[in-house]
Design a protein around this motif. Sequence first.
Motif, PDB file in Angstrom:
ATOM      1  N   ARG A 168       6.536  88.707  33.271  1.00 54.99           N
ATOM      2  CA  ARG A 168       6.686  87.658  32.251  1.00 54.99           C
ATOM      3  C   ARG A 168       5.466  87.565  31.338  1.00 54.99           C
ATOM      4  O   ARG A 168       5.187  86.540  30.732  1.00 54.99           O
ATOM      5  CB  ARG A 168       6.991  86.285  32.852  1.00 54.99           C
ATOM      6  N   GLY A 169       4.731  88.683  31.208  1.00 56.56           N
ATOM      7  CA  GLY A 169       3.593  88.742  30.298  1.00 56.56           C
ATOM      8  C   GLY A 169       4.040  89.089  28.888  1.00 56.56           C
ATOM      9  O   GLY A 169       5.183  89.458  28.638  1.00 56.56           O
ATOM     10  N   ARG A 170       3.102  88.983  27.950  1.00 58.81           N
ATOM     11  CA  ARG A 170       3.382  89.253  26.542  1.00 58.81           C
ATOM     12  C   ARG A 170       3.581  90.749  26.297  1.00 58.81           C
ATOM     13  O   ARG A 170       2.866  91.575  26.861  1.00 58.81           O
ATOM     14  CB  ARG A 170       2.239  88.746  25.675  1.00 58.81           C
ATOM     15  N   THR A 171       4.547  91.084  25.469  1.00 60.14           N
ATOM     16  CA  THR A 171       4.825  92.479  25.161  1.00 60.14           C
ATOM     17  C   THR A 171       4.418  92.808  23.727  1.00 60.14           C
ATOM     18  O   THR A 171       4.313  91.929  22.878  1.00 60.14           O
ATOM     19  CB  THR A 171       6.318  92.807  25.344  1.00 60.14           C
ATOM     20  N   THR A 172       4.194  94.097  23.490  1.00 59.64           N
ATOM     21  CA  THR A 172       3.853  94.610  22.169  1.00 59.64           C
ATOM     22  C   THR A 172       4.944  95.590  21.752  1.00 59.64           C
ATOM     23  O   THR A 172       5.375  96.414  22.550  1.00 59.64           O
ATOM     24  CB  THR A 172       2.508  95.356  22.218  1.00 59.64           C
ATOM     25  N   THR A 173       5.361  95.522  20.495  1.00 62.20           N
ATOM     26  CA  THR A 173       6.385  96.424  19.991  1.00 62.20           C
ATOM     27  C   THR A 173       5.795  97.798  19.747  1.00 62.20           C
ATOM     28  O   THR A 173       4.752  97.943  19.104  1.00 62.20           O
ATOM     29  CB  THR A 173       6.998  95.870  18.692  1.00 62.20           C
ATOM     30  N   LEU A 174       6.476  98.805  20.279  1.00 63.94           N
ATOM     31  CA  LEU A 174       6.106 100.194  20.081  1.00 63.94           C
ATOM     32  C   LEU A 174       7.212 100.894  19.304  1.00 63.94           C
ATOM     33  O   LEU A 174       8.254 100.313  19.041  1.00 63.94           O
ATOM     34  CB  LEU A 174       5.916 100.890  21.434  1.00 63.94           C
ATOM     35  N   ARG A 175       7.011 102.138  18.978  1.00 61.94           N
ATOM     36  CA  ARG A 175       8.017 102.892  18.235  1.00 61.94           C
ATOM     37  C   ARG A 175       9.336 102.997  19.014  1.00 61.94           C
ATOM     38  O   ARG A 175      10.405 102.929  18.437  1.00 61.94           O
ATOM     39  CB  ARG A 175       7.471 104.275  17.935  1.00 61.94           C
ATOM     40  N   HIS A 176       9.246 103.206  20.309  1.00 67.03           N
ATOM     41  CA  HIS A 176      10.455 103.383  21.122  1.00 67.03           C
ATOM     42  C   HIS A 176      10.596 102.285  22.160  1.00 67.03           C
ATOM     43  O   HIS A 176      10.772 102.544  23.344  1.00 67.03           O
ATOM     44  CB  HIS A 176      10.438 104.754  21.796  1.00 67.03           C
ATOM     45  N   GLY A 177      10.482 101.033  21.753  1.00 64.09           N
ATOM     46  CA  GLY A 177      10.669  99.916  22.669  1.00 64.09           C
ATOM     47  C   GLY A 177       9.489  98.957  22.648  1.00 64.09           C
ATOM     48  O   GLY A 177       8.807  98.823  21.638  1.00 64.09           O
ATOM     49  N   GLU A 178       9.265  98.321  23.771  1.00 63.08           N
ATOM     50  CA  GLU A 178       8.153  97.383  23.909  1.00 63.08           C
ATOM     51  C   GLU A 178       7.439  97.651  25.221  1.00 63.08           C
ATOM     52  O   GLU A 178       8.046  98.119  26.181  1.00 63.08           O
ATOM     53  CB  GLU A 178       8.656  95.936  23.894  1.00 63.08           C
TER      54      GLU A 178
END
Length: 103
Positions: free
Chosen positions: A69-79
């Motif tokens: 349940r931590g913060r995610t970062t957007t990447l090219r192929h998902g998060e």
Amino acid sequence: MTMIQAITCDTDICIALYVGQPGQVPELIRLGAQRVGWDVDRLDGPHRCPSCHRNGESVLEAGECPACRGRTTTLRHGEACQYCGHVLPPLPDELDDEDPTDD
């Protein structure tokens, strides 16, 4: 009323949380948490989230990561989770927007 059980990280200041499925028995919740990196070998604790278990970094910001349940970062192929590193694939509608010649 449906009961949903969860596992919390026992490390000081860490807000990590693993949430089970509605109606899931505790043993299956524990096994699911272990599969994504939680240290929950002992039923009575201490329990440590994947981030604290691997690199000693507490989860400090809540987000969408299903593992902690931590913060995610957007990447090219998902998060990807900024804390435990769990990768979430892109949603199917996001895949349709990609240019096939972009690789």
